[in-house]
Design a protein around this motif. Sequence first.
Motif: not given
Length: 182
Positions: A10-11, A16, A43-45, A48
């Motif tokens: 996720s990141s 993550s 969590d999220w990017s 990514a």
Amino acid sequence: MIVFLDFEASSLGKHSYPVEIAWVFEDGRSRSLLIRPAANWTDWSSDAERIHGISRELLARQGVSVAFVVKEMMMALSGHDLYASSPSWDGKWLSVLLRAGGIPRHALRVRKSDDLFIEVAKAIFEEAGMADTDVPALVDDVIAQSEPATSAHRALPDSLLELERFRLVREAAKKRVSPQGK
């Protein structure tokens, strides 16, 4: 048996979690799974996501449950020697996944692929009486030469690349031991 594994996540942040896992056995058998995030994985990017191309929507549609992934991993990977190109990251996500599936985080352990490559080449050189060969340089050279022009940044292609590098290191060491292919 030797198994190379890789995760997409996720990141790269502290919280993550894995969104994809793939593994490939030394004999070429492989498996890749998208992982539907556990409820408390938030969590999220977007950076990514741009790199690996796996969206939250794709995970919701095609991802499988953490419980399913962990059960399949334990059945397929227990008792095998696991390697990854980046065991600090991959080991982190492996631990996150195992714990979320109710399994102790050290039930499966991953080592660095480069260490395996060095061990294999050293054994070939030692058997040929060439123990003084600069094995790390040979491994670094193989890795540099096998770097893909464009990286897929997906778990299965990355796992397959590690298997290919394993084979290439073995071949390079054997060729150096017997340049004429004898």
